[in-house]
Design a protein around this motif. Structure first.
Motif, mmCIF file in Angstrom:
data_model
loop_
_atom_site.group_PDB
_atom_site.id
_atom_site.type_symbol
_atom_site.label_atom_id
_atom_site.label_comp_id
_atom_site.label_asym_id
_atom_site.label_seq_id
_atom_site.Cartn_x
_atom_site.Cartn_y
_atom_site.Cartn_z
ATOM 1 N N ASP A 130 0.807 -1.219 0.000
ATOM 2 C CA ASP A 130 0.000 0.000 0.000
ATOM 3 C C ASP A 130 0.839 1.268 0.000
ATOM 4 O O ASP A 130 0.333 2.350 -0.275
ATOM 5 N N THR A 131 2.133 1.150 0.312
ATOM 6 C CA THR A 131 2.996 2.335 0.311
ATOM 7 C C THR A 131 3.711 2.519 -1.021
ATOM 8 O O THR A 131 4.262 3.597 -1.271
ATOM 9 N N LYS A 132 3.714 1.500 -1.870
ATOM 10 C CA LYS A 132 4.370 1.608 -3.165
ATOM 11 C C LYS A 132 3.376 2.175 -4.165
ATOM 12 O O LYS A 132 2.265 1.674 -4.303
ATOM 13 N N GLN A 133 3.793 3.204 -4.897
ATOM 14 C CA GLN A 133 2.863 3.916 -5.758
ATOM 15 C C GLN A 133 3.073 3.679 -7.249
ATOM 16 O O GLN A 133 2.167 3.904 -8.041
ATOM 17 N N GLU A 134 4.261 3.281 -7.659
ATOM 18 C CA GLU A 134 4.494 3.210 -9.094
ATOM 19 C C GLU A 134 5.638 2.270 -9.434
ATOM 20 O O GLU A 134 6.428 1.869 -8.571
ATOM 21 N N GLY A 135 5.717 1.940 -10.731
ATOM 22 C CA GLY A 135 6.859 1.233 -11.270
ATOM 23 C C GLY A 135 7.054 -0.175 -10.743
ATOM 24 O O GLY A 135 6.153 -0.827 -10.227
ATOM 25 N N ALA A 136 8.298 -0.641 -10.895
ATOM 26 C CA ALA A 136 8.622 -2.024 -10.573
ATOM 27 C C ALA A 136 8.409 -2.354 -9.106
ATOM 28 O O ALA A 136 8.000 -3.463 -8.771
ATOM 29 N N GLU A 137 8.686 -1.399 -8.214
ATOM 30 C CA GLU A 137 8.504 -1.670 -6.790
ATOM 31 C C GLU A 137 7.042 -1.951 -6.470
ATOM 32 O O GLU A 137 6.722 -2.815 -5.650
ATOM 33 N N PHE A 138 6.136 -1.206 -7.097
ATOM 34 C CA PHE A 138 4.702 -1.411 -6.899
ATOM 35 C C PHE A 138 4.307 -2.798 -7.391
ATOM 36 O O PHE A 138 3.613 -3.557 -6.706
ATOM 37 N N VAL A 139 4.753 -3.137 -8.601
ATOM 38 C CA VAL A 139 4.432 -4.438 -9.191
ATOM 39 C C VAL A 139 4.981 -5.569 -8.328
ATOM 40 O O VAL A 139 4.285 -6.540 -8.027
ATOM 41 N N ASP A 140 6.235 -5.445 -7.904
ATOM 42 C CA ASP A 140 6.861 -6.502 -7.103
ATOM 43 C C ASP A 140 6.174 -6.673 -5.748
ATOM 44 O O ASP A 140 5.979 -7.798 -5.273
ATOM 45 N N ALA A 141 5.805 -5.543 -5.114
ATOM 46 C CA ALA A 141 5.150 -5.610 -3.803
ATOM 47 C C ALA A 141 3.796 -6.290 -3.907
ATOM 48 O O ALA A 141 3.433 -7.119 -3.062
#
Length: 244
Positions: free
Chosen positions: A137-148
């Motif tokens: 819920d804290t990741k908003q964009e990009g690869a980090e969001f997808v991975d989380a």
């Protein structure tokens, strides 16, 4: 370039930025090229229908053509790229009918996966889901969001125990992921759903409640994606997408 706004240079600046970010920590250049291109597609830096020239991609990423070719073949298997006899590789577009079918199948598979998980639910899994949900819920964009998100749902659906079911779900999620996770983010359909809401339903032990929350979320996102695709299909003049 921030995720959510396709660049006028056809995504060249975004690819160079991603190449710098992914430059270290990889044993395989092919895996690095794959991650960069997948991230660029999911974030909207590379647009649906955009032609993907292997020479240009290799130059921007800083690798040879061979790992780019390998990455494009894998992305074709993921449903993100398609090859044409004359045009070569292009970012795959999704029709309204295809998107609807994907989401309808996702509802069936993911609801069943959640039922199976809840039949064997432990306090340790709930604790792990709470931890992963906060990160997602804290990741908003990009690869980090997808991975989380991938890690959260992998735990929720017990990917290690049910690898075949998980692979099917992930393949379907990739097909529509760029319409939800990147520049084509639809209204508040995704952000209105927090992982905590689903976790609490799961933690309650009420299977009907938990699967209902999951089903309502998937249907809500499906309807928003279909609305977007229908609006795009209604546009009579579409500006040509730059080749990459």
């Amino acid at each position: 370039m921030a995720a959510g706004a396709p660049a006028g240079d056809g995504g060249a600046a975004a690819l160079q930025q991603l190449a710098g970010r992914y430059a270290t920590g990889y044993r395989s250049v092919s895996v690095m090229a794959y991650d960069i291109l997948k991230d660029a597609i999911l974030s909207g830096a590379l647009l649906p229908g955009q032609k993907l020239r292997q020479e240009t991609l290799a130059e921007l990423i800083g690798v040879s053509r061979l790992p780019v070719r390998s990455a494009l073949i894998q992305l074709e298997a993921d449903g993100l790229v398609e090859f044409h006899d004359r045009r070569g590789a292009v970012v795959k577009s999704l029709s309204v009918a295809q998107a609807e079918e994907v989401y309808n199948i996702r509802v069936l598979l993911e609801v069943e996966a959640l039922r199976l998980t809840m039949a064997e639910l432990t306090d340790a899994r709930v604790a792990r889901l709470r931890q992963l949900g906060k990160v997602a819920d804290t990741k908003q964009e990009g690869a980090e969001f997808v991975d989380a998100r991938t890690e959260f749902y992998g735990e929720l659906y017990d990917a290690d125990k049910r690898p075949v079911l998980w692979e099917m779900i992930e393949q379907l999620r990739l097909k529509v992921g760029r319409y939800v996770l990147g520049w084509r983010l639809v209204g508040d359909a995704e952000h209105s759903h927090t992982h905590g809401q689903l976790i609490e339903a799961v933690a309650s032990g009420d299977v009907d409640r938990a699967t209902g929350v999951l089903r309502d979320h998937l249907i809500g996102v499906r309807d928003a994606v279909l609305e977007l695709l229908e609006a795009e299909a209604a546009v009579e003049v579409v500006p040509p997408r730059p080749s990459m």
